[in-house]
Write a protein that holds these residues in place. Structure first.
Motif, PDB file in Angstrom:
ATOM      1  N   PHE A 194       9.676   0.166  -0.964  1.00  0.00           N
ATOM      2  CA  PHE A 194       8.741   0.662   0.043  1.00  0.00           C
ATOM      3  C   PHE A 194       9.137  -0.289   1.068  1.00  0.00           C
ATOM      4  CE2 PHE A 194       5.094   1.786   2.598  1.00  0.00           C
ATOM      5  CZ  PHE A 194       4.809   0.680   3.271  1.00  0.00           C
ATOM      6  N   ARG A 195       9.384   0.481   2.499  1.00  0.00           N
ATOM      7  CA  ARG A 195       9.814  -0.281   3.681  1.00  0.00           C
ATOM      8  C   ARG A 195       8.435  -0.179   4.613  1.00  0.00           C
ATOM      9  NH1 ARG A 195      14.676   1.077   7.659  1.00  0.00           N
ATOM     10  NH2 ARG A 195      13.247   2.698   8.188  1.00  0.00           N
ATOM     11  N   TRP A 196       7.991  -1.101   5.031  1.00  0.00           N
ATOM     12  CA  TRP A 196       6.891  -1.166   5.913  1.00  0.00           C
ATOM     13  C   TRP A 196       7.276  -0.664   7.311  1.00  0.00           C
ATOM     14  CZ3 TRP A 196       1.641  -2.886   5.551  1.00  0.00           C
ATOM     15  CH2 TRP A 196       1.073  -2.708   6.533  1.00  0.00           C
ATOM     16  N   ARG A 197       8.425  -0.555   7.764  1.00  0.00           N
ATOM     17  CA  ARG A 197       8.538  -0.240   8.979  1.00  0.00           C
ATOM     18  C   ARG A 197       9.141   1.237   8.979  1.00  0.00           C
ATOM     19  NH1 ARG A 197      10.730  -1.872  14.043  1.00  0.00           N
ATOM     20  NH2 ARG A 197      12.039  -0.488  15.079  1.00  0.00           N
ATOM     21  N   GLY A 198       8.310   2.237   9.328  1.00  0.00           N
ATOM     22  CA  GLY A 198       8.584   3.652   9.036  1.00  0.00           C
ATOM     23  C   GLY A 198       7.803   4.034   8.019  1.00  0.00           C
ATOM     24  N   ASP A 199       7.078   3.211   7.168  1.00  0.00           N
ATOM     25  CA  ASP A 199       6.241   3.505   5.826  1.00  0.00           C
ATOM     26  C   ASP A 199       7.232   4.485   5.093  1.00  0.00           C
ATOM     27  OD1 ASP A 199       2.822   5.214   5.670  1.00  0.00           O
ATOM     28  OD2 ASP A 199       4.065   3.349   4.629  1.00  0.00           O
TER      29      ASP A 199
ATOM     30  N   SER B 116       6.127  -7.797   9.414  1.00  0.00           N
ATOM     31  CA  SER B 116       5.769  -6.277   9.546  1.00  0.00           C
ATOM     32  C   SER B 116       6.890  -5.572   9.351  1.00  0.00           C
ATOM     33  CB  SER B 116       5.474  -6.133  10.912  1.00  0.00           C
ATOM     34  OG  SER B 116       6.517  -6.528  11.875  1.00  0.00           O
ATOM     35  N   ASN B 117       8.131  -6.115   9.163  1.00  0.00           N
ATOM     36  CA  ASN B 117       9.409  -5.437   8.611  1.00  0.00           C
ATOM     37  C   ASN B 117       9.834  -5.500   7.242  1.00  0.00           C
ATOM     38  OD1 ASN B 117       9.714  -4.628  11.418  1.00  0.00           O
ATOM     39  ND2 ASN B 117      10.746  -6.481  11.940  1.00  0.00           N
ATOM     40  N   PHE B 118       8.705  -5.771   6.383  1.00  0.00           N
ATOM     41  CA  PHE B 118       9.329  -6.245   4.932  1.00  0.00           C
ATOM     42  C   PHE B 118       9.549  -4.879   4.285  1.00  0.00           C
ATOM     43  CE2 PHE B 118       6.218  -4.637   1.883  1.00  0.00           C
ATOM     44  CZ  PHE B 118       5.050  -4.499   2.419  1.00  0.00           C
ATOM     45  N   LEU B 119      10.480  -5.172   3.257  1.00  0.00           N
ATOM     46  CA  LEU B 119      10.634  -4.367   2.181  1.00  0.00           C
ATOM     47  C   LEU B 119      10.421  -4.960   0.908  1.00  0.00           C
ATOM     48  CD1 LEU B 119      12.855  -1.908   1.421  1.00  0.00           C
ATOM     49  CD2 LEU B 119      14.397  -3.548   1.249  1.00  0.00           C
TER      50      LEU B 119
ATOM     51  N   CYS C 191       9.926  -7.064  -9.328  1.00  0.00           N
ATOM     52  CA  CYS C 191       9.719  -6.835  -7.985  1.00  0.00           C
ATOM     53  C   CYS C 191      10.663  -7.822  -7.230  1.00  0.00           C
ATOM     54  CB  CYS C 191       8.014  -7.105  -7.667  1.00  0.00           C
ATOM     55  SG  CYS C 191       7.438  -8.596  -7.951  1.00  0.00           S
ATOM     56  N   ALA C 192      10.889  -7.302  -5.934  1.00  0.00           N
ATOM     57  CA  ALA C 192      11.728  -8.051  -5.065  1.00  0.00           C
ATOM     58  C   ALA C 192      11.245  -7.829  -3.522  1.00  0.00           C
ATOM     59  CB  ALA C 192      13.122  -7.597  -5.250  1.00  0.00           C
ATOM     60  N   PHE C 193      11.621  -8.591  -2.509  1.00  0.00           N
ATOM     61  CA  PHE C 193      11.010  -8.618  -1.418  1.00  0.00           C
ATOM     62  C   PHE C 193      12.115  -9.175  -0.434  1.00  0.00           C
ATOM     63  CE2 PHE C 193       8.366  -9.342   2.305  1.00  0.00           C
ATOM     64  CZ  PHE C 193       8.668 -10.362   2.692  1.00  0.00           C
TER      65      PHE C 193
END
Length: 126
Positions: A50-55, A29-32, A95-97
């Motif tokens: 894109f950062r999931w936390r805070g959209d 849920s906190n992925f970038l 792409c990177a995660f």
């Protein structure tokens, strides 16, 4: 986590492309998730994230307004919609995660990312 980037190709200036980056497993849920690119003879540079936390999203100034990063949660996939492509947009797109909590100001840093895809080539003819 393995990342599979796809969607690159040869297009003309002004055309559009959509890149995809599929993760091999469910992301946290906190992925970038970010996109970087590297043109021949140049260093790799940040494109979008894109950062999931805070959209939250972030874009390089050179692509802002033309590129859009988005995600499909069900498919564990992040997309990069690229419109009005220019010859300067050409290069290998990676792409990177990161599963870590990354602050907004660090979204552009390569060191914030733990996993990288193999890259997909984008060629833009003038």
């Amino acid at each position: 986590v393995q990342l599979q980037a796809s969607g690159g190709g040869l297009v003309q200036a002004g055309d559009s492309l959509r890149l995809s980056c599929a993760a091999s497993e469910r992301t946290y849920s906190n992925f970038l998730m970010g996109w970087f690119r590297q043109a021949p003879g140049k260093e790799r540079e940040f494109v979008a994230a894109f950062r999931w936390r805070g959209d939250n999203t972030d874009y390089a100034a050179s692509v802002k307004g033309r590129f859009t990063i988005s995600r499909d949660n069900a498919k564990n996939t992040v997309y990069l919609q690229m419109n009005s492509l220019k010859p300067d947009d050409a290069g290998v797109y990676f792409c990177a995660f990161s599963p870590r909590r990354i602050i907004l100001s660090a979204m552009r840093n390569e060191g914030s990312y733990d996993y990288w895809g193999q890259g997909t080539l984008v060629t833009v003819s003038s």
